[in-house]
Design a protein around this motif. Structure first.
Motif, PDB file in Angstrom:
ATOM      1  N   GLY A   1       0.815  -1.209   0.000  1.00 17.46           N
ATOM      2  CA  GLY A   1       0.000   0.000   0.000  1.00 17.46           C
ATOM      3  C   GLY A   1       0.839   1.243   0.000  1.00 17.46           C
ATOM      4  O   GLY A   1       2.052   1.192  -0.102  1.00 17.46           O
ATOM      5  N   ALA A   2       0.178   2.421   0.124  1.00 18.18           N
ATOM      6  CA  ALA A   2       0.825   3.724   0.194  1.00 18.18           C
ATOM      7  C   ALA A   2       1.692   3.995  -1.028  1.00 18.18           C
ATOM      8  O   ALA A   2       2.886   4.257  -0.912  1.00 18.18           O
ATOM      9  CB  ALA A   2       1.648   3.871   1.467  1.00 18.18           C
ATOM     10  N   VAL A   3       1.064   3.937  -2.182  1.00 20.02           N
ATOM     11  CA  VAL A   3       1.781   4.188  -3.430  1.00 20.02           C
ATOM     12  C   VAL A   3       1.450   5.582  -3.935  1.00 20.02           C
ATOM     13  O   VAL A   3       0.289   5.998  -3.964  1.00 20.02           O
ATOM     14  CB  VAL A   3       1.403   3.147  -4.494  1.00 20.02           C
ATOM     15  N   VAL A   4       2.495   6.286  -4.342  1.00 21.11           N
ATOM     16  CA  VAL A   4       2.344   7.613  -4.927  1.00 21.11           C
ATOM     17  C   VAL A   4       2.901   7.570  -6.345  1.00 21.11           C
ATOM     18  O   VAL A   4       4.021   7.076  -6.555  1.00 21.11           O
ATOM     19  CB  VAL A   4       3.085   8.668  -4.093  1.00 21.11           C
ATOM     20  N   SER A   5       2.125   8.069  -7.276  1.00 16.55           N
ATOM     21  CA  SER A   5       2.593   8.085  -8.665  1.00 16.55           C
ATOM     22  C   SER A   5       2.767   9.521  -9.128  1.00 16.55           C
ATOM     23  O   SER A   5       2.157  10.453  -8.573  1.00 16.55           O
ATOM     24  CB  SER A   5       1.612   7.362  -9.579  1.00 16.55           C
ATOM     25  N   GLN A   6       3.611   9.692 -10.128  1.00 15.54           N
ATOM     26  CA  GLN A   6       3.810  10.988 -10.748  1.00 15.54           C
ATOM     27  C   GLN A   6       3.733  10.843 -12.252  1.00 15.54           C
ATOM     28  O   GLN A   6       4.168   9.833 -12.814  1.00 15.54           O
ATOM     29  CB  GLN A   6       5.183  11.577 -10.380  1.00 15.54           C
ATOM     30  N   HIS A   7       3.239  11.892 -12.901  1.00 18.73           N
ATOM     31  CA  HIS A   7       3.164  11.875 -14.353  1.00 18.73           C
ATOM     32  C   HIS A   7       3.384  13.279 -14.881  1.00 18.73           C
ATOM     33  O   HIS A   7       2.809  14.229 -14.339  1.00 18.73           O
ATOM     34  CB  HIS A   7       1.799  11.360 -14.815  1.00 18.73           C
ATOM     35  N   PRO A   8       4.248  13.471 -15.871  1.00 22.05           N
ATOM     36  CA  PRO A   8       5.038  12.422 -16.518  1.00 22.05           C
ATOM     37  C   PRO A   8       6.302  12.098 -15.729  1.00 22.05           C
ATOM     38  O   PRO A   8       6.615  12.780 -14.762  1.00 22.05           O
ATOM     39  CB  PRO A   8       5.392  13.085 -17.858  1.00 22.05           C
ATOM     40  N   SER A   9       7.010  11.074 -16.146  1.00 24.44           N
ATOM     41  CA  SER A   9       8.268  10.744 -15.485  1.00 24.44           C
ATOM     42  C   SER A   9       9.394  11.626 -16.034  1.00 24.44           C
ATOM     43  O   SER A   9      10.360  11.916 -15.337  1.00 24.44           O
ATOM     44  CB  SER A   9       8.613   9.273 -15.688  1.00 24.44           C
ATOM     45  N   ARG A  10       9.249  12.014 -17.301  1.00 24.35           N
ATOM     46  CA  ARG A  10      10.221  12.910 -17.921  1.00 24.35           C
ATOM     47  C   ARG A  10       9.477  13.870 -18.821  1.00 24.35           C
ATOM     48  O   ARG A  10       8.500  13.498 -19.459  1.00 24.35           O
ATOM     49  CB  ARG A  10      11.194  12.131 -18.819  1.00 24.35           C
ATOM     50  N   VAL A  11       9.949  15.093 -18.867  1.00 26.80           N
ATOM     51  CA  VAL A  11       9.355  16.063 -19.777  1.00 26.80           C
ATOM     52  C   VAL A  11      10.427  17.048 -20.219  1.00 26.80           C
ATOM     53  O   VAL A  11      11.254  17.483 -19.407  1.00 26.80           O
ATOM     54  CB  VAL A  11       8.147  16.776 -19.132  1.00 26.80           C
ATOM     55  N   ILE A  12      10.384  17.342 -21.504  1.00 26.46           N
ATOM     56  CA  ILE A  12      11.272  18.353 -22.077  1.00 26.46           C
ATOM     57  C   ILE A  12      10.392  19.451 -22.632  1.00 26.46           C
ATOM     58  O   ILE A  12       9.443  19.169 -23.382  1.00 26.46           O
ATOM     59  CB  ILE A  12      12.153  17.757 -23.188  1.00 26.46           C
ATOM     60  N   CYS A  13      10.662  20.679 -22.267  1.00 25.24           N
ATOM     61  CA  CYS A  13       9.861  21.777 -22.786  1.00 25.24           C
ATOM     62  C   CYS A  13      10.770  22.932 -23.195  1.00 25.24           C
ATOM     63  O   CYS A  13      11.930  23.000 -22.773  1.00 25.24           O
ATOM     64  CB  CYS A  13       8.833  22.243 -21.768  1.00 25.24           C
ATOM     65  N   LYS A  14      10.219  23.793 -24.005  1.00 28.91           N
ATOM     66  CA  LYS A  14      10.990  24.939 -24.465  1.00 28.91           C
ATOM     67  C   LYS A  14      10.874  26.089 -23.462  1.00 28.91           C
ATOM     68  O   LYS A  14       9.860  26.233 -22.766  1.00 28.91           O
ATOM     69  CB  LYS A  14      10.497  25.388 -25.842  1.00 28.91           C
ATOM     70  N   SER A  15      11.900  26.885 -23.415  1.00 27.32           N
ATOM     71  CA  SER A  15      11.938  28.027 -22.525  1.00 27.32           C
ATOM     72  C   SER A  15      10.733  28.935 -22.790  1.00 27.32           C
ATOM     73  O   SER A  15      10.391  29.207 -23.940  1.00 27.32           O
ATOM     74  CB  SER A  15      13.240  28.797 -22.743  1.00 27.32           C
ATOM     75  N   GLY A  16      10.070  29.351 -21.741  1.00 28.18           N
ATOM     76  CA  GLY A  16       8.917  30.236 -21.864  1.00 28.18           C
ATOM     77  C   GLY A  16       7.577  29.533 -21.819  1.00 28.18           C
ATOM     78  O   GLY A  16       6.539  30.171 -21.633  1.00 28.18           O
ATOM     79  N   THR A  17       7.598  28.228 -21.960  1.00 31.96           N
ATOM     80  CA  THR A  17       6.347  27.468 -21.913  1.00 31.96           C
ATOM     81  C   THR A  17       6.086  27.000 -20.491  1.00 31.96           C
ATOM     82  O   THR A  17       6.924  27.121 -19.601  1.00 31.96           O
ATOM     83  CB  THR A  17       6.390  26.261 -22.860  1.00 31.96           C
ATOM     84  N   SER A  18       4.884  26.464 -20.273  1.00 31.08           N
ATOM     85  CA  SER A  18       4.496  25.952 -18.951  1.00 31.08           C
ATOM     86  C   SER A  18       4.358  24.446 -19.011  1.00 31.08           C
ATOM     87  O   SER A  18       4.025  23.874 -20.049  1.00 31.08           O
ATOM     88  CB  SER A  18       3.173  26.579 -18.504  1.00 31.08           C
ATOM     89  N   VAL A  19       4.613  23.809 -17.909  1.00 29.00           N
ATOM     90  CA  VAL A  19       4.493  22.353 -17.851  1.00 29.00           C
ATOM     91  C   VAL A  19       3.826  21.962 -16.538  1.00 29.00           C
ATOM     92  O   VAL A  19       4.098  22.541 -15.491  1.00 29.00           O
ATOM     93  CB  VAL A  19       5.884  21.691 -17.996  1.00 29.00           C
ATOM     94  N   LYS A  20       2.942  20.983 -16.630  1.00 33.96           N
ATOM     95  CA  LYS A  20       2.207  20.520 -15.450  1.00 33.96           C
ATOM     96  C   LYS A  20       2.653  19.124 -15.067  1.00 33.96           C
ATOM     97  O   LYS A  20       2.773  18.236 -15.916  1.00 33.96           O
ATOM     98  CB  LYS A  20       0.709  20.504 -15.725  1.00 33.96           C
ATOM     99  N   ILE A  21       2.875  18.941 -13.779  1.00 38.60           N
ATOM    100  CA  ILE A  21       3.261  17.636 -13.237  1.00 38.60           C
ATOM    101  C   ILE A  21       2.171  17.184 -12.273  1.00 38.60           C
ATOM    102  O   ILE A  21       1.750  17.961 -11.412  1.00 38.60           O
ATOM    103  CB  ILE A  21       4.615  17.721 -12.498  1.00 38.60           C
ATOM    104  N   GLU A  22       1.741  15.952 -12.436  1.00 40.50           N
ATOM    105  CA  GLU A  22       0.689  15.413 -11.567  1.00 40.50           C
ATOM    106  C   GLU A  22       1.257  14.468 -10.522  1.00 40.50           C
ATOM    107  O   GLU A  22       2.185  13.698 -10.803  1.00 40.50           O
ATOM    108  CB  GLU A  22      -0.341  14.649 -12.406  1.00 40.50           C
ATOM    109  N   CYS A  23       0.659  14.506  -9.347  1.00 37.72           N
ATOM    110  CA  CYS A  23       1.033  13.610  -8.262  1.00 37.72           C
ATOM    111  C   CYS A  23      -0.246  12.994  -7.710  1.00 37.72           C
ATOM    112  O   CYS A  23      -1.175  13.715  -7.340  1.00 37.72           O
ATOM    113  CB  CYS A  23       1.751  14.400  -7.175  1.00 37.72           C
ATOM    114  N   ARG A  24      -0.276  11.670  -7.684  1.00 39.33           N
ATOM    115  CA  ARG A  24      -1.481  10.985  -7.219  1.00 39.33           C
ATOM    116  C   ARG A  24      -1.154   9.982  -6.122  1.00 39.33           C
ATOM    117  O   ARG A  24      -0.161   9.258  -6.201  1.00 39.33           O
ATOM    118  CB  ARG A  24      -2.147  10.215  -8.368  1.00 39.33           C
TER     119      ARG A  24
END
Lengths: 116, 110
Positions: A1-24
């Motif tokens: 039990g007690a599992v935490v996931s994240q998505h994405p595991s890796r992300v590459i983005c360009k300077s000036g953009t926004s990126v969202k990371i999820e934690c569940r």
């Protein structure tokens, strides 16, 4: 039990953009979630603490307008890095606390963000 | 706030030997301590914890010792194996969010 996931595991983005990371939290209700940042060969540094349904509490030196945290449910918190810059490239790790346990924190696998 | 520090950033150990990783903490109000193992590119993995009303706790092949007098924490790994190679962090809480120490890289020599 007690599992935490994240998505994405890796992300590459360009300077000036926004990126969202999820934690569940997959099998427990997380009344409190934490976001940490880890630069290469360094320790984990706490960025902010979020409680479900309320505003996040940010650590000193962390820009709340740049790192937007939303903890809309007992199983999901999101971190949005807005207007990302290369210096934001890091390993972001979330952690969750089970509502019934005061001390234990369960960690996700981390998200590697690279800003080009 | 106060932070947890670590002695010895690197430690090399022969396979089969025992490893001892040390940690000094500065917040005397901390009452809960954890050791984590972190492999490259992964999140921290819980190893063992101890509360301040104890001075020793044993797990499978691991033992944590707590000396509140000198604010010192140690992790002992028995019969160290190649799979134990990783960075080890101690962390403290009271029960504020966990504060992590700098980390010790353990390298196991086969």
């Amino acid at each position: 039990g007690a599992v935490v996931s994240q998505h994405p595991s890796r992300v590459i983005c360009k300077s000036g953009t926004s990126v969202k990371i999820e934690c569940r939290s997959l099998d427990f209700q997380a009344t409190t979630m934490f976001w940490y940042r880890q630069f290469p060969k360094q320790s984990l540094m706490l960025m902010a603490t979020s409680n479900e349904g309320s505003k996040a509490t940010y650590e000193q030196g962390v820009e709340k307008d740049k790192f937007l945290i939303n903890h809309a449910s007992l199983t999901l918190s999101t971190l949005t890095v807005t207007s990302a810059h290369p210096e934001d490239s890091s390993f972001y790790i979330c952690s969750a606390r089970d509502g019934g346990l005061a001390y234990e924190q369960y960690f996700g696998p981390g998200t590697r963000l690279t800003v080009t | 706030g106060e932070s947890v520090g670590l002695h010895l950033p690197t430690l090399s150990v022969q396979e089969g030997d025992n490893s001892i990783i040390n940690c000094a903490y500065s917040n005397s109000a901390s009452d809960y301590f954890i050791w984590y193992k972190q492999e490259s590119g992964k999140g921290p993995q819980f190893i063992i914890d101890i509360r301040s009303n104890m001075d020793k706790r044993q797990g499978q092949r691991v033992t944590v010792l707590l000396n509140k007098t000198v604010k010192h924490l140690s992790l002992q790994i028995a019969a160290t194996q190649p799979g134990d190679s990783a960075v080890y962090f101690c962390a403290e809480s009271n029960p504020t969010p966990l504060v992590f120490g700098k980390g010790t890289r353990l390298s196991v020599i086969a």
